[in-house]
Design a protein around this motif. Structure first.
Motif, PDB file in Angstrom:
ATOM      1  N   GLY A 380       0.827  -1.200   0.000  1.00 33.52           N
ATOM      2  CA  GLY A 380       0.000   0.000   0.000  1.00 33.52           C
ATOM      3  C   GLY A 380       0.855   1.240   0.000  1.00 33.52           C
ATOM      4  O   GLY A 380       1.882   1.303   0.693  1.00 33.52           O
ATOM      5  N   ALA A 412      -0.941   1.472  -9.719  1.00 32.89           N
ATOM      6  CA  ALA A 412      -2.335   1.048  -9.608  1.00 32.89           C
ATOM      7  C   ALA A 412      -2.822   0.455 -10.928  1.00 32.89           C
ATOM      8  O   ALA A 412      -3.452  -0.609 -10.960  1.00 32.89           O
ATOM      9  CB  ALA A 412      -3.214   2.219  -9.195  1.00 32.89           C
ATOM     10  N   ASP A 418      -1.737  -2.964  -3.895  1.00 28.33           N
ATOM     11  CA  ASP A 418      -3.058  -3.457  -3.497  1.00 28.33           C
ATOM     12  C   ASP A 418      -3.952  -2.386  -2.897  1.00 28.33           C
ATOM     13  O   ASP A 418      -5.175  -2.558  -2.875  1.00 28.33           O
ATOM     14  CB  ASP A 418      -2.893  -4.579  -2.468  1.00 28.33           C
ATOM     15  N   GLY A 419      -3.369  -1.318  -2.388  1.00 28.24           N
ATOM     16  CA  GLY A 419      -4.207  -0.333  -1.725  1.00 28.24           C
ATOM     17  C   GLY A 419      -3.481   0.961  -1.437  1.00 28.24           C
ATOM     18  O   GLY A 419      -2.333   1.172  -1.833  1.00 28.24           O
ATOM     19  N   VAL A 420      -4.171   1.829  -0.701  1.00 29.80           N
ATOM     20  CA  VAL A 420      -3.708   3.182  -0.413  1.00 29.80           C
ATOM     21  C   VAL A 420      -4.050   3.493   1.039  1.00 29.80           C
ATOM     22  O   VAL A 420      -5.163   3.205   1.498  1.00 29.80           O
ATOM     23  CB  VAL A 420      -4.410   4.215  -1.326  1.00 29.80           C
ATOM     24  N   TYR A 438      -8.013   8.847  -4.263  1.00 32.54           N
ATOM     25  CA  TYR A 438      -8.456   7.443  -4.230  1.00 32.54           C
ATOM     26  C   TYR A 438      -9.729   7.254  -5.042  1.00 32.54           C
ATOM     27  O   TYR A 438      -9.838   6.303  -5.841  1.00 32.54           O
ATOM     28  CB  TYR A 438      -8.676   7.042  -2.778  1.00 32.54           C
ATOM     29  N   ASN A 446      -9.347   1.335 -11.401  1.00 35.86           N
ATOM     30  CA  ASN A 446      -8.367   0.649 -10.561  1.00 35.86           C
ATOM     31  C   ASN A 446      -9.060   0.047  -9.342  1.00 35.86           C
ATOM     32  O   ASN A 446      -9.916   0.686  -8.734  1.00 35.86           O
ATOM     33  CB  ASN A 446      -7.293   1.634 -10.105  1.00 35.86           C
ATOM     34  N   LEU A 448      -8.494  -0.877  -5.786  1.00 36.73           N
ATOM     35  CA  LEU A 448      -7.566  -0.627  -4.695  1.00 36.73           C
ATOM     36  C   LEU A 448      -8.301  -0.693  -3.368  1.00 36.73           C
ATOM     37  O   LEU A 448      -9.417  -0.191  -3.237  1.00 36.73           O
ATOM     38  CB  LEU A 448      -6.927   0.761  -4.833  1.00 36.73           C
ATOM     39  N   SER A 591     -13.761   0.342   1.587  1.00 34.90           N
ATOM     40  CA  SER A 591     -13.379  -0.025   0.226  1.00 34.90           C
ATOM     41  C   SER A 591     -14.664  -0.197  -0.586  1.00 34.90           C
ATOM     42  O   SER A 591     -15.756  -0.326  -0.026  1.00 34.90           O
ATOM     43  CB  SER A 591     -12.579  -1.330   0.232  1.00 34.90           C
TER      44      SER A 591
END
Length: 652
Positions: A380, A412, A418-420, A438, A446, A448, A591
């Motif tokens: 991340g 991304a 995989d994430g932020v 995001y 994307n 994420l 998410s």
């Protein structure tokens, strides 16, 4: 000879090295660009800290004085050198239970037109005209200014001694304060203070010396609990028992959800060396289900806690149990293109940082992420953006090396992260820029996960944000089956998450939760439900790629959506400040639940073009500002940019 499982030999050797660095260099540990670290205990973030920004040749002591703007933070005494003499500005006198000396930081601040000599215990320091000097002393030091004695006696007062035993029945975070906010701690426990300057320590059934006068005792245990408080007047020479426990507000684990702080440093310079036992006490005292302790550099080649990573990579740390999991991870760092945290690494990586101490900004972030993903770690982007973001141009900030996640748009699109970190210490705005970016990335197609990490540094006992306990922001994930490093990593990768500063937040779309996908046909109708818990929640919101769909007060919010084109759904909870969200107003964000329509995934044209503009600016930045030694290194960066461009253009 048996070794302490908490401190295996390679970790013990590293801790000894760190103690030697601290003894020789003070809280900078010899990291040259960190001269300001010795002032960080007194700099409030962001106001003081940002005013303290200065170039490499700046007079840091004077810059520190100017950043304070006349304030006198707790623990600091200011010696004002005026044209007519001097005066000592300070906070409440410290209670001393027995004769002795207390460490003191003294800021000599001159408004005179000529240099002044300040002598501390026989050592002379020259304060330039209109200048400042930060000096280390004790409350018993002999101090003179311009040949005249400085009376330090008002800094302390005698008090009768008593003892206090605090007990909750399980590990907690305790705050014990007397007159003037003076903190009291059990023997041998680091004297920590959080972002609100409140003293704290972790544990249960602990005994500490306190003055025989009114003492406030407060107990807390992370965001799933409230706080409890009482005032006692312990008798001199006696032990007083305080039994106090916080009330649980919700039980995430009972619902199958586990909260994590994915970005915590055990050691990263600072005023003490933190051992694994410190991390264990903090995790258990905050009831933090998952703790990711990251190895990372500061400004040079040394990677702190890399020995612990090598020893425990892919294994639970010794204090882990059925509901508390701790792992060693990594923070890969490049200050031009962004930092990336990794959870669940099975083996130490080959590259920990690029672009520091004159090194090249190579290999690209994407190449490093590709290597880190091989053992199936969860990656991340850490503290990605530092304030409001309206346009891609806001992300470039004239090419300043400030760890903005500029390469996120590439990684991304190529599925390399995989994430932020939606929640992090570096963006406290009402509408965080990280959240806005995001949503743009989600709208551009994307997938994420929403993640969170505090960047807490256990080697700092007092520094506004990084010395607060880990877990004041968390990502909650719902693994399948028992809590393990592997099951939790899978849940994070799938985006079965929400992030929060305290509120509980749920999202369902026709019974599906975050990270799941509904395959719909045009005209299908789905029901959206958001639920929150927590006294600070004032507003719930359901959002799609096109913006708000429904909003209402905390509790439960329902809406119906007719599928027209592919989109996503997230839930958001907001509210006021509370003890459970100490650094910002209450905020939680899920998410997405993905809604594919007629076989198509979301690709909102406006968001795709926003990302393409970001790529154009990133291309320009790399060509103009990246430290690259060969054309091949430049080509490696630009190849990834072009691959990402092709992905976004295909979505148009």
């Amino acid at each position: 000879m048996r070794h302490d499982p908490m401190v295996p030999p390679p970790v013990g050797r590293a801790l000894r090295d760190y103690r030697a660095l601290l003894a020789e260099h003070g809280p900078t540990w010899g990291e040259p660009p960190l001269g300001y670290v010795r002032m960080m205990s007194y700099l409030r973030f962001p106001n003081h800290a940002r005013r303290m920004e200065a170039g490499p040749d700046a007079d840091l002591d004077a810059a520190f004085r100017d950043a304070l703007g006349g304030e006198v933070p707790r623990g600091l005494a200011v010696l004002r050198l005026t044209p007519g003499g001097h005066r000592l500005d300070h906070g409440p006198a410290l209670a001393l239970l027995s004769p002795g000396r207390v460490a003191l930081t003294l800021l000599a601040d001159s408004s005179r037109d000529a240099p002044v000599e300040v002598v501390v215990d026989g050592v002379a320091h020259e304060v330039p005209p209109g200048g400042a000097r930060l000096l280390e002393a004790t409350t018993g030091s002999a101090v003179t200014a311009g040949g005249r004695a400085v009376d330090l006696r008002p800094l302390t007062r005698p008090a009768e001694a008593a003892r206090l035993r605090v007990r909750a029945g399980f590990p907690c975070r305790w705050t014990v304060v007397s007159e003037g906010g003076q903190g009291w701690y059990p023997p041998g426990v680091p004297e920590r203070r959080d972002n609100s300057d409140a003293p704290f320590f972790h544990g249960d059934d602990l005994v500490l010396d306190v003055p025989a006068e009114p003492v406030t005792v407060r107990v807390a245990r992370g965001m799933e609990y409230g706080t409890a408080e009482t005032v006692v007047v312990p008798a001199a020479g006696e032990e007083t028992l305080v039994e106090l426990a916080p009330r649980r507000l919700y039980d995430a684990a009972a619902r199958g959800w586990y909260g994590a702080d994915l970005h915590v440093h055990m050691n990263w310079a600072g005023d003490l060396v933190a051992a694994p036992a410190e991390a264990a006490a903090a995790q258990l005292g905050e009831d933090l289900h998952v703790l990711n302790l990251v190895a990372g550099n500061v400004a040079g080649e040394r990677v702190y806690d890399v020995e612990a990573l090598r020893h425990w990579a892919g294994r639970d740390l010794p204090w882990s149990d059925a509901s508390h999991l701790a792992r060693m991870g990594v923070e890969y760092r490049n200050d031009l293109l962004g930092h990336v945290h990794a959870f669940g690494v099975a083996a130490p990586p080959r590259v920990y940082h690029t672009g520091f101490a004159g090194d090249a900004d190579w290999p690209p972030n994407g190449a490093v992420c590709g290597e880190l993903r091989e053992p199936q770690a969860v990656l991340g982007y850490a503290h990605p953006f530092h304030g409001p973001v309206a346009t891609p141009e806001d992300l470039m900030a004239d090419g300043e090396r400030n760890c903005t996640a500029r390469a996120l748009v590439v990684d991304a699109a190529l599925g390399l992260v995989d994430g932020v970190e939606l929640l992090h210490f570096s963006d406290m705005s009402a509408t965080p820029g990280t959240v806005e970016v995001y949503r743009r990335l989600l709208g551009a197609g994307n997938r994420l996960a929403a993640l969170a990490g505090t960047d807490t540094m256990l080697s700092f006992t007092r520094q506004d944000t990084v010395s607060s306990p880990p877990g004041w922001e968390r990502v909650y994930a719902r693994p399948e089956g028992p809590l393990t490093g592997e099951s939790y990593a899978r849940a994070l990768r799938r985006g079965r998450t929400f992030v929060t500063t305290g509120p509980w937040l749920e999202l369902e779309v026709d019974g599906r939760g975050p990270g799941e996908t509904l395959d719909l046909r045009r005209g299908d109708r789905v029901t959206l439900v958001a639920r929150s818990a927590g006294p600070e929640v004032e507003r719930l919101e359901l959002r799609t790629a096109d913006g708000p769909l429904a909003e209402g007060p905390g509790g439960e919010l329902r809406a119906t959506l007719t599928a027209d084109e592919a989109t996503y759904v997230v839930a958001v909870a907001t509210g006021g400040r509370s003890a459970r969200s100490p650094l910002r107003d209450a905020f939680a964000h899920t998410s997405p639940v993905h809604l594919d329509v007629d076989g198509r995934q979301v690709a909102r044209r406006e968001d795709v073009r926003w990302c393409l503009r970001w790529l154009d600016l990133l291309d320009e930045l790399i060509r103009a500002r990246a430290r690259l030694r060969t054309r091949a290194q430049l080509r490696d960066h630009l190849d990834l940019v072009e691959k990402a461009r092709a992905v976004y253009e295909s979505r148009l």
